[in-house]
Scaffold this active site. Structure first.
Site, PDB file in Angstrom:
ATOM      1  N   HIS A 259       0.704  -1.094   0.039  1.00 28.87           N
ATOM      2  CA  HIS A 259       0.440  -0.254  -0.064  1.00 28.87           C
ATOM      3  C   HIS A 259       1.278   1.559  -0.056  1.00 28.87           C
ATOM      4  CE1 HIS A 259       0.825   0.597   4.012  1.00 28.87           C
ATOM      5  NE2 HIS A 259       0.920  -0.452   4.382  1.00 28.87           N
TER       6      HIS A 259
ATOM      7  N   GLU B   9      -2.444  -6.900   7.803  1.00 29.74           N
ATOM      8  CA  GLU B   9      -0.711  -6.788   8.702  1.00 29.74           C
ATOM      9  C   GLU B   9      -1.097  -7.575   9.171  1.00 29.74           C
ATOM     10  OE1 GLU B   9       1.786  -7.417   8.733  1.00 29.74           O
ATOM     11  OE2 GLU B   9       2.349  -5.214   7.531  1.00 29.74           O
TER      12      GLU B   9
END
Length: 385
Positions: free
Chosen positions: A189, A265
């Site tokens: 990202h 994550e």
């Protein structure tokens, strides 16, 4: 509407305890006694108890894949697992605690009962566990017998640990003989407000949005991918920063973003929002332990790098199964992407500490039908220059 009634029989074994280990599980129709699904896997070096718990988890997931509303009667010849899962015995061993949590997360507790049975009444699960260990010793994956039903894929509850991903096979093969590989274009990202400060930003933190620079990075990545014209699907972690990054490409290509929870994550627990130096000052022993072992968890976290690898590997396999032979943009985070790279290479867990992965960088891995994987690109940021 009431669900179906299943019986799950599970077992696990270790030749050496600990030693080469495997598990087996069957799901029966409770009314007919017929076996309707089988599951087995060689799990490497482990103890009997770990293998038994892994068999339980696999059996429950197989039943869940058939009917998530089912009532399940678990029957095992492991007195330890039955008594612990029934709540009569405490679970003291640290290796057992997360496995028990996995098992409890598959079905609501009200839908599952546990009964001890003698070993001679658990022959099918025992047979499968031994088949899995034999297959592992021969260097191959366990396969169901002709006519036997393999366990269906089951939805994975968020946050749970998952079965260990299979290691890539070593060897050379001509791509033409294997068909088109499935290609993962792995995109980290874009930046958030925490990224330039190198603060821990995991799945239990503030879930920040992209910063202005992060949005610019996402657009540059989208431009580069649109120019190549090869991406056929977009899959993203559920975190806000990854969804925003993925949507930039999806808009340009006219594709939808599919969310894969296994790509989120790591949960950094009490370290969320801290810099490395701050975490080292506040939690020195925990941080040292985490850097030394893939099984250690950040302070207050629910998972380790080992459990991250398990869920990431399962997410990888689901994406490959859905998009076989296609090029997929996979938008995720530092830890999952590094883990996918190291699994492709067959590298040890601490290899993740030896990789650089910049914000909005590309990696690429190709997966072939024989189980081989090929790393094609790592930390490419040329589109940001």
């Amino acid at each position: 509407m009431a669900g179906r009634r299943f019986v799950v029989e599970a077992d696990g074994g270790s030749r050496g305890n600990p030693g080469p280990a495997g598990y087996g599980a069957v799901v029966r129709d409770a009314d007919t006694g017929q076996i309707i699904a089988e599951a087995a896997e060689f799990i490497g070096h482990a103890t009997n108890n770990v293998a038994e718990y892994r068999g339980l988890v696999a059996g429950l997931r197989a039943a869940h894949g058939l009917d998530p509303d089912a009532s399940v009667a678990v029957r095992m010849d492991s007195k330890l697992v039955v008594e612990q899962m029934s709540g009569r015995w405490k679970i003291k061993h640290p290796d057992m605690q997360p496995l028990a949590a996995e098992a409890r997360a598959v079905f609501p507790r009200s839908q599952v009962t546990y009964t001890w049975i003698p070993r001679e009444r658990n022959k099918d699960a025992d047979r499968l566990a031994n088949e899995a260990m034999d297959a592992g010793r021969a260097g191959r994956a366990w396969e169901p017998r002709a006519g036997a039903a393999a366990a269906p894929p089951a939805a994975q509850p968020a946050g749970e640990a998952l079965p260990a991903p299979a290691a890539p096979r070593a060897g050379w093969a001509a791509p033409a003989d294997l068909g088109s590989p499935t290609t993962f274009v792995l995109l980290r990202h874009g930046e958030t407000a925490l990224t330039p400060q190198k603060r821990f930003s995991g799945s239990s933190g503030s879930d920040p949005e992209l910063s202005e620079r992060g949005r610019w990075q996402a657009e540059r990545a989208a431009e580069a991918l649109a120019a190549r014209g090869t991406v056929q699907a977009v899959v993203s972690s559920p975190m806000r920063r990854t969804r925003e990054t993925a949507e930039a490409t999806a808009r340009r290509l006219g594709l939808e973003v599919r969310i894969e929870d296994g790509l989120r994550e790591l949960d950094f627990g009490a370290w969320e929002g801290l810099t490395f130096a701050e975490a080292q000052e506040q939690y020195p022993e925990d941080l040292d332990a985490w850097l030394a072992s893939a099984k250690a968890r950040p302070t207050g976290s629910t998972e380790s790098l080992a459990t991250l690898a398990q869920r990431t590997g399962v997410a990888r396999d689901r994406i490959i199964a859905r998009y076989a032979g296609k090029t997929v943009l996979v938008v995720s985070h530092v830890s999952p992407i590094k883990t996918l790279v190291r699994l492709a290479l067959g590298a040890p867990p601490d290899a993740v500490y030896r990789m650089e992965l910049s914000a909005a960088s590309f990696c690429a891995v190709q997966y072939y039908s024989d189980g081989n994987a090929s790393l094609r690109l790592l930390n490419d940021t040329s589109h940001l220059r």
